[in-house]
Design a protein around this motif. Structure first.
Motif, PDB file in Angstrom:
ATOM      1  N   UNK A 103      -6.801  -6.419   3.197  1.00 24.98           N
ATOM      2  CA  UNK A 103      -7.159  -5.242   2.396  1.00 24.98           C
ATOM      3  C   UNK A 103      -7.281  -5.690   0.939  1.00 24.98           C
ATOM      4  N   UNK A 104      -8.346  -6.433   0.613  1.00 19.77           N
ATOM      5  CA  UNK A 104      -8.455  -7.056  -0.713  1.00 19.77           C
ATOM      6  C   UNK A 104      -9.120  -6.164  -1.756  1.00 19.77           C
ATOM      7  N   UNK A 105      -8.782  -4.871  -1.762  1.00 21.85           N
ATOM      8  CA  UNK A 105      -9.440  -3.928  -2.659  1.00 21.85           C
ATOM      9  C   UNK A 105      -8.948  -4.086  -4.100  1.00 21.85           C
ATOM     10  N   UNK A 106      -9.897  -4.167  -5.016  1.00 18.95           N
ATOM     11  CA  UNK A 106      -9.576  -4.178  -6.436  1.00 18.95           C
ATOM     12  C   UNK A 106      -9.495  -2.749  -6.959  1.00 18.95           C
ATOM     13  N   UNK A 107     -10.317  -1.856  -6.373  1.00 20.33           N
ATOM     14  CA  UNK A 107     -10.282  -0.432  -6.698  1.00 20.33           C
ATOM     15  C   UNK A 107      -9.602   0.272  -5.543  1.00 20.33           C
ATOM     16  N   UNK A 108      -8.415   0.784  -5.771  1.00 22.47           N
ATOM     17  CA  UNK A 108      -7.669   1.430  -4.685  1.00 22.47           C
ATOM     18  C   UNK A 108      -6.820   2.548  -5.265  1.00 22.47           C
ATOM     19  N   UNK A 109      -7.062   3.763  -4.819  1.00 23.04           N
ATOM     20  CA  UNK A 109      -6.276   4.922  -5.246  1.00 23.04           C
ATOM     21  C   UNK A 109      -5.579   5.521  -4.038  1.00 23.04           C
ATOM     22  N   UNK A 110      -4.365   5.995  -4.237  1.00 26.92           N
ATOM     23  CA  UNK A 110      -3.660   6.682  -3.167  1.00 26.92           C
ATOM     24  C   UNK A 110      -3.271   5.759  -2.028  1.00 26.92           C
ATOM     25  N   UNK A 111      -3.041   6.373  -0.880  1.00 23.80           N
ATOM     26  CA  UNK A 111      -2.610   5.632   0.299  1.00 23.80           C
ATOM     27  C   UNK A 111      -3.798   5.032   1.019  1.00 23.80           C
ATOM     28  N   UNK A 112      -3.699   3.753   1.361  1.00 24.49           N
ATOM     29  CA  UNK A 112      -4.710   3.106   2.188  1.00 24.49           C
ATOM     30  C   UNK A 112      -4.305   3.303   3.650  1.00 24.49           C
ATOM     31  N   UNK A 113      -4.893   4.319   4.289  1.00 22.21           N
ATOM     32  CA  UNK A 113      -4.495   4.654   5.654  1.00 22.21           C
ATOM     33  C   UNK A 113      -4.701   3.505   6.627  1.00 22.21           C
ATOM     34  N   UNK A 114      -5.728   2.688   6.387  1.00 19.63           N
ATOM     35  CA  UNK A 114      -6.002   1.587   7.309  1.00 19.63           C
ATOM     36  C   UNK A 114      -4.920   0.524   7.254  1.00 19.63           C
ATOM     37  N   UNK A 115      -4.280   0.360   6.095  1.00 21.47           N
ATOM     38  CA  UNK A 115      -3.140  -0.565   6.033  1.00 21.47           C
ATOM     39  C   UNK A 115      -2.022  -0.051   6.919  1.00 21.47           C
ATOM     40  N   UNK A 116      -1.726   1.231   6.807  1.00 24.18           N
ATOM     41  CA  UNK A 116      -0.671   1.822   7.635  1.00 24.18           C
ATOM     42  C   UNK A 116      -0.981   1.677   9.118  1.00 24.18           C
TER      43      UNK A 116
END
Length: 403
Positions: free
Chosen positions: A297-310
């Motif tokens: 999950x190499x996102x540089x722009x990330x807000x809130x919960x990343x559901x896919x990580x969970x």
């Protein structure tokens, strides 16, 4: 209680990030309360699918936003102080339906998910109101400006600045405000809002997203996310350009699968490179994820919960994430997931997990356990119940002080 629940995307089926949180909240509240859902569909197909919400609520009101009219409303707001993005989510038909229900019926609570639809009820009085921002959209637009060329960068700065002012004003018209994570709550509090604020996390369906008994492929890396979304596109373009070649240089059999709906032409072209597959939409995302040695999950722009990580952690697939993406998950870096900051850092950590089954298994088990204890919908909804009880108590007692 009778609850009017307003959200920006019709929350059924709960198959994408913007629908998962409201659906689970509605389902939970409906167990003890009468919940009337008011929301928007973007197409006839989405509207038809959305009717599946019926068993999970008492009634629903549906509006539709169609692209030509929605874009015109956004353009009309450009010279005003109002955020253009809020214009996209305004449907006169839904506004009339909400107004009629509020005039005809008494509600004990108005619950809004997402600031974009808060204007439908922001000036309603005589009933306690809770605004679940979820993510702070202003911060998303302000972050985008760093990754867009001029004059788009100026446009995103302007929209972010307008949205921050709107978020501050809207918060003052509600009795309680919530977010998805501690970091989003900090962003909300930085606006110096006068309203009591708190947060409750997203959960994950731990029975559906569970580890597989089938063996994994030690060469397989996966990424999961909608590929019509700019932060996901940017993340995978950079990963494929800067990280994957380093991994392939050490492990020629390594392969990457990019899993997600609506891949752009640029993303589809990544699939022409050796070792990279762009799958697009898949019938069941669990199968390709469970076969992977590791998820990124190499996102540089990330807000809130990343559901896919969970979801990956719940399936027992180790995750290597950017600091920005990891910040949206209630987990300890190095213990429940790994955080990488440079291309070489990503490559080294990927290769270690791919080469060492015991290290992979330990991280997989720790990630799954953390989801069970910190990202269950049961625990999240218990916290929400406490937040709602506090909101109602303060409203009924006339106490408007921040918590």
């Amino acid at each position: 209680m009778r609850i009017l629940y307003v959200c920006h995307r019709f929350p059924f089926p709960p198959a994408r990030g913007g629908k998962i949180r409201p659906f689970n909240t509605i389902k939970h509240l409906s167990r003890q309360h009468e919940v009337i859902v008011a929301s928007l569909a973007r197409s006839a197909e989405e509207a038809e699918a959305g009717r599946g919400i019926a068993p999970h609520c008492s009634d629903f009101l549906m509006g539709e936003v169609r692209a030509p009219a929605a874009w015109m409303r956004m353009i009309a707001r450009l010279p005003t102080r109002g955020p253009s993005s809020m214009g996209y989510f305004y449907d006169p038909g839904l506004a009339r339906q909400i107004e009629a229900r509020l005039q005809q019926e008494r509600f004990d609570l108005i619950f809004v998910h997402c600031s974009s639809v808060a204007p439908y009820v922001s000036r309603v009085g005589g009933v306690p109101k809770l605004l679940d921002f979820g993510d702070m959209d202003s911060q998303k637009w302000l972050t985008y400006r760093h990754f867009k060329p001029f004059p788009l960068s100026l446009g995103y700065w302007l929209e972010g600045s307008k949205m921050a002012a709107a978020e501050r004003a809207l918060a003052g018209r509600f009795d309680c405000c919530t977010c998805t994570t501690r970091s989003e709550l900090e962003a909300l509090l930085s606006l110096q809002v006068p309203t009591p604020c708190d947060w409750f996390p997203n959960g994950v369906d731990q029975h559906f997203f569970a580890p597989s008994a089938e063996p994994y492929d030690a060469d397989a890396i996966c990424f999961v996310g909608r590929m019509d979304y700019f932060p996901n596109q940017q993340a995978m373009q950079r990963f494929c350009d800067e990280v994957f070649p380093l991994v392939r240089g050490e492990r020629r059999t390594a392969k990457l699968t990019i899993i997600g709906a609506e891949p752009s032409a640029e993303i589809r072209r990544l699939g022409e490179r050796d070792g990279i597959t762009v799958s697009g939409t898949v019938a069941d995302v669990r199968k390709p994820v469970q076969r992977a040695a590791v998820s990124v999950a190499p996102l540089v722009i990330a807000r809130g919960t990343q559901n896919k990580i969970l979801e990956c952690m719940a399936m027992g697939v180790p995750v290597i994430a950017s600091p920005e993406a990891a910040g949206g998950v209630d987990a300890v870096p190095g213990e429940h997931l790994l955080v990488a900051r440079t291309p070489q850092d990503y490559a080294d950590k990927l290769l270690r997990l791919m080469r060492n089954p015991s290290d992979r298994q330990a991280l997989a088990a720790a990630g799954r356990a953390r989801v069970e204890t910190h990202h269950s919908w049961t625990a999240s909804m218990a916290k929400l119940d406490h937040i709602i009880a506090g909101c109602l108590h303060r409203y009924n007692s006339g106490d408007k002080r921040p918590a």
